[in-house]
Design a protein around this motif. Structure first.
Motif, mmCIF file in Angstrom:
data_model
loop_
_atom_site.group_PDB
_atom_site.id
_atom_site.type_symbol
_atom_site.label_atom_id
_atom_site.label_comp_id
_atom_site.label_asym_id
_atom_site.label_seq_id
_atom_site.Cartn_x
_atom_site.Cartn_y
_atom_site.Cartn_z
ATOM 1 N N ARG A 108 7.519 -4.294 2.067
ATOM 2 C CA ARG A 108 7.356 -3.400 3.219
ATOM 3 C C ARG A 108 5.939 -2.841 3.313
ATOM 4 O O ARG A 108 5.410 -2.316 2.332
ATOM 5 N N GLU A 109 5.359 -2.958 4.505
ATOM 6 C CA GLU A 109 4.074 -2.312 4.769
ATOM 7 C C GLU A 109 4.090 -1.614 6.122
ATOM 8 O O GLU A 109 4.125 -0.405 6.198
ATOM 9 N N ALA A 110 4.089 -2.385 7.196
ATOM 10 C CA ALA A 110 3.923 -1.781 8.531
ATOM 11 C C ALA A 110 5.176 -1.085 9.056
ATOM 12 O O ALA A 110 5.080 -0.109 9.795
ATOM 13 N N ASP A 111 6.357 -1.557 8.682
ATOM 14 C CA ASP A 111 7.576 -1.150 9.405
ATOM 15 C C ASP A 111 7.859 0.348 9.383
ATOM 16 O O ASP A 111 8.457 0.880 10.317
ATOM 17 N N TYR A 112 7.442 1.049 8.320
ATOM 18 C CA TYR A 112 7.793 2.468 8.203
ATOM 19 C C TYR A 112 6.709 3.405 8.760
ATOM 20 O O TYR A 112 6.775 4.626 8.574
ATOM 21 N N CYS A 113 5.716 2.855 9.463
ATOM 22 C CA CYS A 113 4.590 3.660 9.964
ATOM 23 C C CYS A 113 4.787 4.143 11.405
ATOM 24 O O CYS A 113 3.820 4.364 12.131
ATOM 25 N N ILE A 114 6.036 4.310 11.826
ATOM 26 C CA ILE A 114 6.326 4.784 13.186
ATOM 27 C C ILE A 114 5.914 6.253 13.305
ATOM 28 O O ILE A 114 6.231 7.067 12.434
ATOM 29 N N ASP A 115 5.193 6.583 14.372
ATOM 30 C CA ASP A 115 4.777 7.983 14.554
ATOM 31 C C ASP A 115 5.272 8.526 15.891
ATOM 32 O O ASP A 115 5.712 7.784 16.770
#
Length: 308
Positions: A108-115
């Protein structure tokens, strides 16, 4: 005007699903690439069912990110709310191909960067259903963003939904997961859970009545418990339990995404103001269709006419 039928917020991934059937990852030799992520599946299925669906997610500025955006666009899904990051890779998951719950290893890298900037109040005010997953809630900043926006959506009169697809390896602790789930339950979401999810979350087998009580006590009216080949049970607070058998499938090809197909059907029917029994019936038909296809639902089937 509520012209957004469903806003799916959470993980979009590349799934590498094992080519060899019925073996765990340690014995899988070859993998095929598929678009994955539970809320992504629900968004795509919803779009193909004719709903106005929006996906809110984050990908890397890389080949996988490009592939994802192209695939989503191909079914008419709005990708304006997907952020592309230069400093993170698109998240990837390796999945075993199995007739039961598949084994998986996440990168996991990008998926949890929701703002929060990705979800405006105006967007929420037009949304009928705000849907997310336990996976999406497992890591910050997405966790904080989703909980904040879920409360905002609830206060604007939006119906919330969640797939409680808990997996221990995604969370810092079981206690954190339970606390976050309880926080989301305060907004009375439609709950979709499986027996496997509950076994992983509570680390013991619970009677179905106790599972339903756990969610009802936290303020949830409708809890849908999927039982794999045994079908589904649905508990509505203050009403009789509904139990329906699964639709018989001659040959199960791939279980990955079957739960998402089920929930896509349920939410589709719910938006169409069908009865709860009709919602379950359509959900079971879509799940059976998915079990007969690897990776995702087939493009060349007019799903809508088969369901209604």
């Amino acid at each position: 005007m509520n012209n957004i039928d469903i806003l799916c917020v959470g993980e979009v991934l590349i799934d590498f699903i094992g080519h060899q059937s019925g073996v765990f990852i340690d014995n899988t030799r070859d993998y095929h690439r598929y678009l994955g992520g539970s809320p992504t599946n629900v968004a795509m299925n919803s779009s193909r069912l004719g709903l106005n669906a929006i996906m809110v997610a984050t990908v890397g500025n890389d080949g996988f990110g490009t592939y994802i955006l192209d695939r989503l666009s191909s079914v008419g899904l709005n990708t304006d709310y997907i952020k592309c990051l230069d400093n993170k890779s698109t998240s990837v998951i390796f999945v075993s191909r199995s007739e039961s719950t598949p084994d998986f290893i996440p990168y996991r890298e990008a998926d949890y960067c929701i703002d929060g900037e990705q979800i405006s109040k105006e967007t929420l005010s037009k949304t009928k259903i705000f849907h997310t997953t336990c996976f999406a809630l497992s890591k910050k900043p997405a966790q904080d963003t989703i909980l904040k926006k879920a409360e905002e959506a609830y206060n604007l009169g939006c119906q919330l939904s969640i797939d409680v697809n808990y997996a221990k390896k995604l969370w810092n602790s079981q206690d954190e997961a339970i606390q976050v789930i309880k926080t989301y339950c305060k907004f009375n979401p439609l709950i979709k859970i499986s027996e496997d999810d509950m076994l992983r979350l509570f680390e013991k087998e619970l009677p179905h009545e106790e599972i339903f009580k756990f969610f009802h006590d936290e303020g949830v009216d409708i809890v849908c418990l999927t039982l794999g080949s045994k079908g589904v049970k649905l508990s509505q607070k203050g009403k009789n339990l509904i139990q329906l058998p699964a639709i018989k499938v001659d040959k199960v090809v791939d279980t990955t995404g079957a739960g998402d197909a089920f929930w896509s059907g349920f939410l589709f029917a719910y938006i169409k103001k069908k009865t709860i029994n009709e919602c379950l019936d359509i959900a079971l038909k879509l799940a059976a269709l998915k079990l007969q296809n690897v990776g995702r639902l087939p493009d060349n089937i007019n799903i809508l006419s088969q369901l209604l």
